[in-house]
Write a protein that holds these residues in place. Structure first.
Motif, PDB file in Angstrom:
ATOM      1  N   GLU A  64     -51.757  25.360  39.359  1.00 33.30           N
ATOM      2  CA  GLU A  64     -52.053  24.867  38.015  1.00 33.30           C
ATOM      3  C   GLU A  64     -51.584  23.428  37.863  1.00 33.30           C
ATOM      4  N   CYS A  65     -52.440  22.604  37.242  1.00 32.48           N
ATOM      5  CA  CYS A  65     -52.038  21.231  36.918  1.00 32.48           C
ATOM      6  C   CYS A  65     -51.141  21.266  35.674  1.00 32.48           C
ATOM      7  N   GLN A  66     -49.993  20.613  35.764  1.00 37.37           N
ATOM      8  CA  GLN A  66     -49.033  20.630  34.661  1.00 37.37           C
ATOM      9  C   GLN A  66     -49.447  19.691  33.523  1.00 37.37           C
ATOM     10  N   THR A  67     -50.493  18.886  33.754  1.00 36.72           N
ATOM     11  CA  THR A  67     -50.959  17.974  32.702  1.00 36.72           C
ATOM     12  C   THR A  67     -52.222  18.490  32.021  1.00 36.72           C
ATOM     13  N   CYS A  68     -53.270  18.778  32.823  1.00 35.96           N
ATOM     14  CA  CYS A  68     -54.546  19.153  32.191  1.00 35.96           C
ATOM     15  C   CYS A  68     -54.784  20.664  32.217  1.00 35.96           C
ATOM     16  N   GLY A  69     -53.918  21.412  32.936  1.00 34.83           N
ATOM     17  CA  GLY A  69     -54.023  22.870  32.924  1.00 34.83           C
ATOM     18  C   GLY A  69     -55.081  23.435  33.851  1.00 34.83           C
ATOM     19  N   LEU A 125     -51.103  16.277  43.879  1.00 32.65           N
ATOM     20  CA  LEU A 125     -51.452  15.824  42.531  1.00 32.65           C
ATOM     21  C   LEU A 125     -52.857  16.284  42.173  1.00 32.65           C
ATOM     22  N   CYS A 126     -53.071  16.486  40.893  1.00 31.89           N
ATOM     23  CA  CYS A 126     -54.395  16.800  40.356  1.00 31.89           C
ATOM     24  C   CYS A 126     -55.240  15.520  40.346  1.00 31.89           C
ATOM     25  N   GLU A 127     -56.562  15.685  40.233  1.00 33.57           N
ATOM     26  CA  GLU A 127     -57.403  14.488  40.133  1.00 33.57           C
ATOM     27  C   GLU A 127     -57.113  13.711  38.846  1.00 33.57           C
ATOM     28  N   CYS A 128     -56.495  14.374  37.848  1.00 35.54           N
ATOM     29  CA  CYS A 128     -56.117  13.685  36.603  1.00 35.54           C
ATOM     30  C   CYS A 128     -54.791  12.936  36.762  1.00 35.54           C
ATOM     31  N   GLY A 129     -54.131  13.120  37.927  1.00 40.34           N
ATOM     32  CA  GLY A 129     -52.844  12.458  38.150  1.00 40.34           C
ATOM     33  C   GLY A 129     -51.645  13.352  37.864  1.00 40.34           C
TER      34      GLY A 129
HETATM   35 ZN   LIG Z   1     -54.909  17.772  35.922  1.00 41.31          ZN
END
Ligand SMILES: [Zn+2]
Length: 252
Positions: free
Chosen positions: A126-131, A151-155
């Protein structure tokens, strides 16, 4: 004999709540993290705040998760998981709440939306920023190759979708579990030492609301004194027999 007593309790109950812990999955080769040989005897857990603020802590956490990943990925549900899934298919199970992160209830056939996973799941990242949620395999492979926390593609920071130490449990899961506890007339706690809060409050809350309380575990638990029926033993040996017996009682 306790098997027929269990089957009779299941037959006569209207709303059955089952709560499962690590002992449910030891028969599937998933180690009990808190047990005598548990990982916390040799590793220091990474708290959520550390994960979010320290690169080194993220490496440490990913290294810990990588160590157990293949074991989790390849684990198969055991006879106890299958028996609970069968109980659900027979329409005899109102809610299933688990402390486990292995996803084995779902692999045993329990519908995804009907398992309340209090501590999250190891089967997703799970991405901790965008979920955003994703499949673990390629991400573990990337970490193994680079040793850099992914890292997620959203950073945002990626993390296995389990609840870390110091991380709040999802509110909707907790409220769903306590709602099931308040309406249950029979509650089973299976394979849990019932020491970890707030999870252990869920079966206790059902008992406080008037449910009959059955504890099945190998070894003592923190709530043995509250149980109406306490069965010492392995769920993989007890549950399949109880469900078979129930099927006979129901004439199926
Ligand atoms: Zn993300």
């Amino acid at each position: 004999m306790s098997t027929s007593r269990l089957a009779n309790l299941l037959k006569n109950a209207d709303r059955v709540l089952v709560f499962t812990g690590a002992g449910m999955s030891t028969g599937s080769g998933i180690p009990d993290f808190r047990g005598p040989q548990g990982v916390w005897k040799r590793r220091r857990p990474v708290y959520y705040d550390e994960f979010m603020t320290s690169y080194e802590a993220r490496v440490l956490h990913w290294d810990f998760k990588l160590e157990g990943w293949l074991q989790f990925r390849d684990a198969k549900p055991n006879q106890a998981h299958l028996a609970l899934s069968e109980l659900d298919q027979m329409g005899r199970l109102d809610a299933l709440v688990t402390q486990n992160i292995d996803g084995l209830h779902q692999l045993a056939g329990h519908p995804e939306g009907r398992v309340i996973e209090l501590h999250g799941t190891n089967r997703e990242i799970e991405c901790q920023t965008c979920g955003k949620r994703m499949d673990p395999d390629p991400i573990f492979a990337q970490f193994e190759r680079t040793r850099k926390p992914p890292l997620c593609e959203c950073g945002g920071f990626l993390k296995p979708a389990t609840i870390s130490f110091g991380q709040a449990m999802p509110y909707d899961k907790l409220t769903g579990a306590f709602a099931a506890a308040s309406r249950a007339d029979l509650v089973f706690a299976i394979g849990s030492t019932l020491e970890v809060e707030p999870a252990a409050s869920i079966p206790r809350s059902a008992k406080e609301h008037g449910a009959l309380y059955v504890i099945i575990n190998q070894g003592t638990t923190a709530q043995d004194h509250l149980a109406d029926l306490r069965i010492e033993g392995d769920a993989t040996a007890i549950l399949p027999d109880a469900v078979d017996e129930l099927r006979k009682l129901l004439g199926r």
